[in-house]
Design a protein around this motif. Structure first.
Motif, PDB file in Angstrom:
ATOM      1  N   VAL A  66      70.088  56.135  67.905  1.00 26.15           N
ATOM      2  CA  VAL A  66      70.679  55.577  69.116  1.00 26.15           C
ATOM      3  C   VAL A  66      72.129  55.235  68.789  1.00 26.15           C
ATOM      4  O   VAL A  66      72.390  54.506  67.839  1.00 26.15           O
ATOM      5  N   LEU A  84      71.006  58.557  73.283  1.00 29.71           N
ATOM      6  CA  LEU A  84      70.037  58.991  72.289  1.00 29.71           C
ATOM      7  C   LEU A  84      70.608  60.229  71.616  1.00 29.71           C
ATOM      8  O   LEU A  84      71.020  61.174  72.295  1.00 29.71           O
ATOM      9  N   TRP A 111      67.316  49.265  72.433  1.00 32.70           N
ATOM     10  CA  TRP A 111      66.867  50.653  72.468  1.00 32.70           C
ATOM     11  C   TRP A 111      66.447  51.113  71.080  1.00 32.70           C
ATOM     12  O   TRP A 111      65.437  51.795  70.925  1.00 32.70           O
TER      13      TRP A 111
END
Length: 171
Positions: A66, A84, A111
């Motif tokens: 990430v 991503l 994330w």
């Protein structure tokens, strides 16, 4: 409107009960399938030569990290984004974007934690640098194991410490 119960893995709908029961999904008690469904990201692309819009489903496990990136526009507006990172740069997927950088660090770490992926920082030239917390070259937060091996301890084992050494008699 159909009233009943739908069971996963079958095409059979049992028609009975109230409407609220029809909305529930039941799974067999001995289901050996995965506990969590496979998480995927749908990447939408337009093919350059044909102009056809395509959708590609990429499993989250295929992403390598990430990344957080910041940009300053010509008008002086700071924009932060999280994406991503995939080994094929065509499949990188932007998951968050905001003006400024108020929430971007918290979102970036969230994330990474939720998807269990390493964190990266996207440099101005597009290269990804791994994120690590360091102060003067010393990693912050890394700890050593609390237990030492017997060879490293240089002490008597615990059960021998309970015993008193025998008294030497003067002969």
């Amino acid at each position: 409107m159909v009233h009943g119960v739908a069971m996963e893995g079958t095409s059979v709908v049992l028609a009975f009960g109230r409407p609220s029961v029809a909305d529930r999904r039941f799974v067999a008690a001995n289901d050996n399938g995965p506990k969590d469904p496979v998480k995927t990201v749908t990447v939408r692309r337009m093919l350059e030569q044909s102009g056809v819009a395509i959708k590609i489903k990429v499993p989250v496990t295929e992403f390598i990290g990430v990344a957080v990136a910041t940009q300053i526009s010509e008008g002086g507006v700071l924009t932060s984004s999280i994406e991503l990172v995939h080994s094929d740069s065509e499949l990188n997927y932007r998951v968050f974007e905001e003006e400024g950088n108020h929430n971007v660090v918290a979102e970036w770490q969230n994330w990474g934690k939720k998807l269990r992926l390493p964190l990266f920082i996207k440099a101005g030239d597009g290269a990804y640098m791994p994120y690590s917390q360091q102060v003067d070259g010393v990693a912050v937060g890394s700890s050593q194991s609390r237990r030492k091996l017997v060879a490293e301890a240089n002490r008597r084992p615990r059960f021998l410490n309970r015993r008193k050494p025998g008294a030497q008699s003067d002969a």
